[in-house]
Write a protein that holds these residues in place. Structure first.
Motif, PDB file in Angstrom:
ATOM      1  N   TYR A 220      -7.704   3.574   6.013  1.00 30.23           N
ATOM      2  CA  TYR A 220      -7.695   5.003   6.316  1.00 30.23           C
ATOM      3  C   TYR A 220      -8.478   5.345   7.573  1.00 30.23           C
ATOM      4  O   TYR A 220      -8.720   6.514   7.857  1.00 30.23           O
ATOM      5  CB  TYR A 220      -8.254   5.770   5.117  1.00 30.23           C
ATOM      6  N   VAL A 221      -8.868   4.328   8.318  1.00 30.39           N
ATOM      7  CA  VAL A 221      -9.619   4.544   9.551  1.00 30.39           C
ATOM      8  C   VAL A 221      -8.890   3.929  10.738  1.00 30.39           C
ATOM      9  O   VAL A 221      -8.599   4.601  11.732  1.00 30.39           O
ATOM     10  CB  VAL A 221     -11.048   3.957   9.454  1.00 30.39           C
ATOM     11  N   ALA A 222      -8.584   2.644  10.636  1.00 28.99           N
ATOM     12  CA  ALA A 222      -7.960   1.925  11.748  1.00 28.99           C
ATOM     13  C   ALA A 222      -6.453   2.218  11.812  1.00 28.99           C
ATOM     14  O   ALA A 222      -5.871   2.809  10.901  1.00 28.99           O
ATOM     15  CB  ALA A 222      -8.203   0.427  11.605  1.00 28.99           C
ATOM     16  N   LYS A 223      -5.847   1.785  12.894  1.00 26.29           N
ATOM     17  CA  LYS A 223      -4.408   1.936  13.074  1.00 26.29           C
ATOM     18  C   LYS A 223      -3.674   1.103  12.028  1.00 26.29           C
ATOM     19  O   LYS A 223      -4.089   0.000  11.678  1.00 26.29           O
ATOM     20  CB  LYS A 223      -4.021   1.483  14.484  1.00 26.29           C
ATOM     21  N   SER A 224      -2.567   1.630  11.505  1.00 24.51           N
ATOM     22  CA  SER A 224      -1.837   0.935  10.444  1.00 24.51           C
ATOM     23  C   SER A 224      -1.323  -0.408  10.932  1.00 24.51           C
ATOM     24  O   SER A 224      -0.887  -0.559  12.074  1.00 24.51           O
ATOM     25  CB  SER A 224      -0.665   1.799   9.963  1.00 24.51           C
ATOM     26  N   ALA A 225      -1.371  -1.392  10.031  1.00 21.13           N
ATOM     27  CA  ALA A 225      -0.913  -2.743  10.353  1.00 21.13           C
ATOM     28  C   ALA A 225      -0.292  -3.361   9.111  1.00 21.13           C
ATOM     29  O   ALA A 225      -0.584  -2.957   7.976  1.00 21.13           O
ATOM     30  CB  ALA A 225      -2.078  -3.590  10.851  1.00 21.13           C
ATOM     31  N   LEU A 226       0.564  -4.352   9.316  1.00 20.62           N
ATOM     32  CA  LEU A 226       1.223  -5.026   8.207  1.00 20.62           C
ATOM     33  C   LEU A 226       0.193  -5.730   7.327  1.00 20.62           C
ATOM     34  O   LEU A 226      -0.739  -6.363   7.817  1.00 20.62           O
ATOM     35  CB  LEU A 226       2.223  -6.042   8.753  1.00 20.62           C
ATOM     36  N   TYR A 227       0.371  -5.592   6.017  1.00 21.32           N
ATOM     37  CA  TYR A 227      -0.502  -6.262   5.051  1.00 21.32           C
ATOM     38  C   TYR A 227      -0.123  -7.747   5.036  1.00 21.32           C
ATOM     39  O   TYR A 227       0.946  -8.123   4.571  1.00 21.32           O
ATOM     40  CB  TYR A 227      -0.319  -5.638   3.672  1.00 21.32           C
ATOM     41  N   ASN A 228      -0.984  -8.572   5.547  1.00 19.02           N
ATOM     42  CA  ASN A 228      -0.663  -9.969   5.791  1.00 19.02           C
ATOM     43  C   ASN A 228      -0.930 -10.837   4.554  1.00 19.02           C
ATOM     44  O   ASN A 228      -1.802 -11.713   4.552  1.00 19.02           O
ATOM     45  CB  ASN A 228      -1.454 -10.494   6.986  1.00 19.02           C
ATOM     46  N   ALA A 229      -0.168 -10.580   3.487  1.00 15.71           N
ATOM     47  CA  ALA A 229      -0.264 -11.374   2.264  1.00 15.71           C
ATOM     48  C   ALA A 229       0.991 -11.130   1.445  1.00 15.71           C
ATOM     49  O   ALA A 229       1.703 -10.140   1.648  1.00 15.71           O
ATOM     50  CB  ALA A 229      -1.515 -10.998   1.471  1.00 15.71           C
ATOM     51  N   ASP A 230       1.295 -12.034   0.512  1.00 21.26           N
ATOM     52  CA  ASP A 230       2.447 -11.850  -0.355  1.00 21.26           C
ATOM     53  C   ASP A 230       2.192 -10.676  -1.308  1.00 21.26           C
ATOM     54  O   ASP A 230       1.081 -10.522  -1.825  1.00 21.26           O
ATOM     55  CB  ASP A 230       2.726 -13.112  -1.159  1.00 21.26           C
ATOM     56  N   VAL A 231       3.232  -9.881  -1.533  1.00 24.63           N
ATOM     57  CA  VAL A 231       3.114  -8.705  -2.399  1.00 24.63           C
ATOM     58  C   VAL A 231       4.191  -8.764  -3.486  1.00 24.63           C
ATOM     59  O   VAL A 231       5.386  -8.777  -3.187  1.00 24.63           O
ATOM     60  CB  VAL A 231       3.272  -7.395  -1.599  1.00 24.63           C
ATOM     61  N   LYS A 232       3.754  -8.802  -4.735  1.00 27.01           N
ATOM     62  CA  LYS A 232       4.691  -8.709  -5.849  1.00 27.01           C
ATOM     63  C   LYS A 232       4.987  -7.220  -6.101  1.00 27.01           C
ATOM     64  O   LYS A 232       4.065  -6.419  -6.189  1.00 27.01           O
ATOM     65  CB  LYS A 232       4.103  -9.337  -7.106  1.00 27.01           C
ATOM     66  N   PHE A 233       6.265  -6.886  -6.209  1.00 27.82           N
ATOM     67  CA  PHE A 233       6.618  -5.483  -6.432  1.00 27.82           C
ATOM     68  C   PHE A 233       7.901  -5.389  -7.240  1.00 27.82           C
ATOM     69  O   PHE A 233       8.650  -6.361  -7.383  1.00 27.82           O
ATOM     70  CB  PHE A 233       6.765  -4.744  -5.101  1.00 27.82           C
ATOM     71  N   ASN A 234       8.133  -4.196  -7.775  1.00 29.61           N
ATOM     72  CA  ASN A 234       9.354  -3.903  -8.523  1.00 29.61           C
ATOM     73  C   ASN A 234      10.210  -2.946  -7.713  1.00 29.61           C
ATOM     74  O   ASN A 234       9.698  -2.012  -7.094  1.00 29.61           O
ATOM     75  CB  ASN A 234       9.016  -3.275  -9.883  1.00 29.61           C
ATOM     76  N   LEU A 235      11.510  -3.170  -7.739  1.00 27.76           N
ATOM     77  CA  LEU A 235      12.437  -2.346  -6.972  1.00 27.76           C
ATOM     78  C   LEU A 235      13.575  -1.894  -7.893  1.00 27.76           C
ATOM     79  O   LEU A 235      14.186  -2.720  -8.590  1.00 27.76           O
ATOM     80  CB  LEU A 235      12.994  -3.139  -5.785  1.00 27.76           C
ATOM     81  N   THR A 236      13.863  -0.589  -7.878  1.00 25.44           N
ATOM     82  CA  THR A 236      14.939  -0.031  -8.685  1.00 25.44           C
ATOM     83  C   THR A 236      15.866   0.775  -7.807  1.00 25.44           C
ATOM     84  O   THR A 236      15.425   1.655  -7.070  1.00 25.44           O
ATOM     85  CB  THR A 236      14.383   0.871  -9.799  1.00 25.44           C
ATOM     86  N   PHE A 237      17.162   0.456  -7.862  1.00 31.89           N
ATOM     87  CA  PHE A 237      18.187   1.238  -7.171  1.00 31.89           C
ATOM     88  C   PHE A 237      18.705   2.276  -8.150  1.00 31.89           C
ATOM     89  O   PHE A 237      19.261   1.912  -9.197  1.00 31.89           O
ATOM     90  CB  PHE A 237      19.330   0.343  -6.693  1.00 31.89           C
ATOM     91  N   CYS A 238      18.528   3.542  -7.830  1.00 36.63           N
ATOM     92  CA  CYS A 238      18.936   4.617  -8.726  1.00 36.63           C
ATOM     93  C   CYS A 238      20.136   5.361  -8.135  1.00 36.63           C
ATOM     94  O   CYS A 238      20.088   5.761  -6.970  1.00 36.63           O
ATOM     95  CB  CYS A 238      17.780   5.596  -8.951  1.00 36.63           C
ATOM     96  N   SER A 239      21.156   5.538  -8.943  1.00 36.74           N
ATOM     97  CA  SER A 239      22.368   6.197  -8.456  1.00 36.74           C
ATOM     98  C   SER A 239      22.990   7.015  -9.568  1.00 36.74           C
ATOM     99  O   SER A 239      23.153   6.528 -10.694  1.00 36.74           O
ATOM    100  CB  SER A 239      23.365   5.162  -7.941  1.00 36.74           C
ATOM    101  N   LEU A 240      23.337   8.261  -9.279  1.00 41.92           N
ATOM    102  CA  LEU A 240      23.977   9.138 -10.264  1.00 41.92           C
ATOM    103  C   LEU A 240      25.476   8.818 -10.363  1.00 41.92           C
ATOM    104  O   LEU A 240      26.101   8.525  -9.363  1.00 41.92           O
ATOM    105  CB  LEU A 240      23.781  10.600  -9.874  1.00 41.92           C
TER     106      LEU A 240
END
Length: 240
Positions: A220-240
């Motif tokens: 929240y201080v420095a310029k944004s940069a890519l998080y240089n580590a593996d990230v486990k996440f969940n992804l959901t495609f939602c469609s009506l």
């Protein structure tokens, strides 16, 4: 869809501030109420909601007599859609017209666009209102808000159905970056979730060919940069 999500967020804040008792909370409630008017005024919201509610009702009604579907649960959802649709349909006039015709409220709205513009010496009548009993202020806010609630109920059921429409998949973003071919897949909403302890946030860009997710370090201080580590996440495609 972005309009519905913005309004969902604003309605949540508006009701939260209204239920409280401090004058500063009711001042904040009015500010959010003016934001609701501005966001909703940018589209034919009433017509769009009615069309989507009717479409959902037709699609879900087709599941009647399906042995894999609970008739009780299906009827409950259809009743909820019908109630929301009737509420939106019965709204009279343009969205928020009752508020736009209130000169006192519009004078406050005009001053909120000026930094510090709602001080007591600028709006003495508003200062008088803020010093009334909390129950009186809350009653005024609820009477102003009530005609707008059918829109909240309509968008709530649509977003609920949308969020529940997709299947969650688990992925790993190598060194903070993830890319996936769309292969013709269409979605109105992408939901990304990850461990809240991870010091990063997702940035998503997509078109009909490719989906890209970059996890940015939560600095929240420095310029944004890519998080240089593996990230486990969940992804959901939602469609009506």
């Amino acid at each position: 869809m972005r309009t519905l999500l913005r309004l969902e967020d604003l309605y949540t804040k508006l009701l939260c501030f209204t239920e409280r008792s401090d004058a500063i909370d009711h001042h904040s409630a009015l500010g959010v109420l003016f934001e609701v008017l501005e966001v909703a005024n940018r589209s034919d919201l009433k017509s769009d909601l009615l069309q989507e509610l009717e479409r959902q009702k037709r699609q879900l009604a087709a599941f009647h007599n399906n042995p894999e579907i609970s008739e009780t649960a299906l009827d409950a959802v259809l009743d909820e859609i019908e109630s929301a649709s009737n509420g939106v349909f019965n709204m009279s006039g343009k969205f928020g017209q009752n508020l736009r015709e209130n000169e006192w409220l519009m004078s406050i709205k005009q001053r909120t666009g000026i930094p510090g513009g709602t001080c007591k010496f600028d709006l003495p009548s508003y200062h008088h209102w803020l010093n009334q009993d909390a129950a009186l202020r809350r009653h005024y806010l609820m009477s102003s808000l009530t005609p707008l609630l059918p829109i909240r109920d309509g968008l709530a059921i649509i977003l609920k159905l949308l969020r529940e429409s997709g299947k969650m998949h688990h992925y790993i973003a190598k060194n903070g970056a993830f890319q996936q071919m769309q292969c013709g897949r269409v979605a109105q909403m992408l939901r990304v979730s990850l461990d809240k302890a991870l010091p990063c946030v997702p940035e998503i860009s997509a078109n009909k060919y490719m989906l890209n997710i970059r996890f940015i370090a939560a600095d929240y201080v420095a310029k944004s940069a890519l998080y240089n580590a593996d990230v486990k996440f969940n992804l959901t495609f939602c469609s009506l």
